[in-house]
Design a protein around this motif. Structure first.
Motif, PDB file in Angstrom:
ATOM      1  N   UNK A 187       8.309  -2.466  -4.038  1.00 31.95           N
ATOM      2  CA  UNK A 187       8.432  -1.031  -3.768  1.00 31.95           C
ATOM      3  C   UNK A 187       7.075  -0.438  -3.421  1.00 31.95           C
ATOM      4  N   UNK A 188       6.039  -0.804  -4.150  1.00 30.96           N
ATOM      5  CA  UNK A 188       4.719  -0.245  -3.842  1.00 30.96           C
ATOM      6  C   UNK A 188       4.250  -0.689  -2.462  1.00 30.96           C
ATOM      7  N   UNK A 189       4.601  -1.925  -2.074  1.00 34.28           N
ATOM      8  CA  UNK A 189       4.224  -2.374  -0.731  1.00 34.28           C
ATOM      9  C   UNK A 189       5.065  -1.689   0.340  1.00 34.28           C
ATOM     10  N   UNK A 190       6.316  -1.335   0.023  1.00 34.15           N
ATOM     11  CA  UNK A 190       7.122  -0.555   0.975  1.00 34.15           C
ATOM     12  C   UNK A 190       6.475   0.816   1.177  1.00 34.15           C
ATOM     13  N   UNK A 191       6.024   1.425   0.095  1.00 27.64           N
ATOM     14  CA  UNK A 191       5.326   2.709   0.212  1.00 27.64           C
ATOM     15  C   UNK A 191       4.019   2.535   0.983  1.00 27.64           C
ATOM     16  N   UNK A 192       3.356   1.402   0.779  1.00 24.73           N
ATOM     17  CA  UNK A 192       2.121   1.109   1.511  1.00 24.73           C
ATOM     18  C   UNK A 192       2.397   0.996   3.006  1.00 24.73           C
ATOM     19  N   UNK A 193       3.435   0.241   3.376  1.00 26.90           N
ATOM     20  CA  UNK A 193       3.777   0.086   4.795  1.00 26.90           C
ATOM     21  C   UNK A 193       4.094   1.414   5.451  1.00 26.90           C
ATOM     22  N   UNK A 194       4.863   2.236   4.749  1.00 25.65           N
ATOM     23  CA  UNK A 194       5.190   3.563   5.265  1.00 25.65           C
ATOM     24  C   UNK A 194       3.924   4.415   5.367  1.00 25.65           C
ATOM     25  N   UNK A 195       3.112   4.403   4.312  1.00 27.15           N
ATOM     26  CA  UNK A 195       1.924   5.263   4.261  1.00 27.15           C
ATOM     27  C   UNK A 195       0.888   4.888   5.314  1.00 27.15           C
ATOM     28  N   UNK A 196       0.725   3.601   5.586  1.00 28.92           N
ATOM     29  CA  UNK A 196      -0.248   3.195   6.607  1.00 28.92           C
ATOM     30  C   UNK A 196       0.091   3.868   7.937  1.00 28.92           C
ATOM     31  N   UNK A 197       1.339   3.783   8.335  1.00 32.43           N
ATOM     32  CA  UNK A 197       1.730   4.365   9.627  1.00 32.43           C
ATOM     33  C   UNK A 197       1.704   5.891   9.594  1.00 32.43           C
ATOM     34  N   UNK A 198       2.189   6.482   8.501  1.00 28.86           N
ATOM     35  CA  UNK A 198       2.190   7.950   8.406  1.00 28.86           C
ATOM     36  C   UNK A 198       0.772   8.498   8.366  1.00 28.86           C
ATOM     37  N   UNK A 199      -0.117   7.849   7.619  1.00 30.13           N
ATOM     38  CA  UNK A 199      -1.510   8.304   7.550  1.00 30.13           C
ATOM     39  C   UNK A 199      -2.241   8.091   8.870  1.00 30.13           C
ATOM     40  N   UNK A 200      -1.891   7.033   9.575  1.00 26.28           N
ATOM     41  CA  UNK A 200      -2.498   6.799  10.889  1.00 26.28           C
ATOM     42  C   UNK A 200      -2.148   7.928  11.851  1.00 26.28           C
ATOM     43  N   UNK A 201      -0.898   8.353  11.823  1.00 28.29           N
ATOM     44  CA  UNK A 201      -0.473   9.481  12.657  1.00 28.29           C
ATOM     45  C   UNK A 201      -1.217  10.751  12.234  1.00 28.29           C
ATOM     46  N   UNK A 202      -1.254  11.010  10.937  1.00 29.19           N
ATOM     47  CA  UNK A 202      -1.946  12.198  10.421  1.00 29.19           C
ATOM     48  C   UNK A 202      -3.417  12.176  10.800  1.00 29.19           C
ATOM     49  N   UNK A 203      -4.058  11.023  10.625  1.00 22.67           N
ATOM     50  CA  UNK A 203      -5.482  10.901  10.925  1.00 22.67           C
ATOM     51  C   UNK A 203      -5.761  11.130  12.404  1.00 22.67           C
ATOM     52  N   UNK A 204      -4.967  10.538  13.286  1.00 20.09           N
ATOM     53  CA  UNK A 204      -5.208  10.725  14.719  1.00 20.09           C
ATOM     54  C   UNK A 204      -4.954  12.164  15.147  1.00 20.09           C
TER      55      UNK A 204
END
Length: 191
Positions: free
Chosen positions: A99-116
């Protein structure tokens, strides 16, 4: 402030993990089937999962709302542990690491969008620069963790004893697929 602003599901699941660990139920076929994502193999295992889960869980829950987060958390937790068994690329394991890695996978992409998005309007002279730098640090940490999981799964790095690498990788992939599904449905910004 609304109910969605308080990460109540994250808190409840974290408390539940702690309570199940303290109760230390006997591992039987029934208890394992029902509780495996919430059982842990020691205090260190529990604390490592709780740290990542509470930080990422609270952020994702606020982003999506408590009902969606609860549903996805329950589904991802079980899928990450049981898909490796069903498809024969992993073995029985327990804990919320998938579950924590599922949140990690989601967060990597969501944070990448937010950061850009923030880079486009960044004013270095304000607190936005520091906030963007913080997002970048979290993004780098999560990405390195995810890459290490992939390397362990394919055998580039050794698999540590007692670490369910297949559940980690399954969770990571599920989280990224979940982001992709949300992107198709709601658009890149609202994924």
């Amino acid at each position: 402030m609304t109910i969605d602003d308080v990460p109540g599901v994250t808190f409840a699941l974290a408390v539940g993990m702690g309570a199940i660990h303290m109760a230390s139920p006997a591992i039987t076929p029934l208890s394992y089937t029902a509780l495996a994502p919430w059982m842990h193999a020691g205090v260190d295992h529990l604390l490592n999962n709780l740290l990542v889960f509470t930080l990422l869980g609270a952020w994702v829950e606020r982003r999506l709302g408590w009902a969606k987060f609860l549903f996805v958390s329950m589904v991802m937790a079980y899928l990450a542990l049981y898909l490796p068994i069903v498809f024969g690329y992993g073995e029985l394991s327990r804990g919320a690491s998938g579950l924590t890695m599922a949140l990690t996978g989601y967060a990597i992409l969501a944070l990448l969008v937010t950061f850009t998005e923030q880079l486009e309007t960044l004013d270095v002279g304000t607190g936005e620069g520091l906030f963007s730098f913080g997002i970048l640090l979290v993004l780098v940490y999560l990405t390195v963790d995810a890459w290490q999981t992939v390397q362990r799964f394919v055998g580039v790095e050794p698999r540590p004893d007692g670490v369910a690498v297949s559940a980690h990788l399954t969770g990571l992939v599920l989280g990224m697929v979940w982001f992709g599904w949300r992107m198709v449905r709601y658009g890149l910004t609202d994924a």
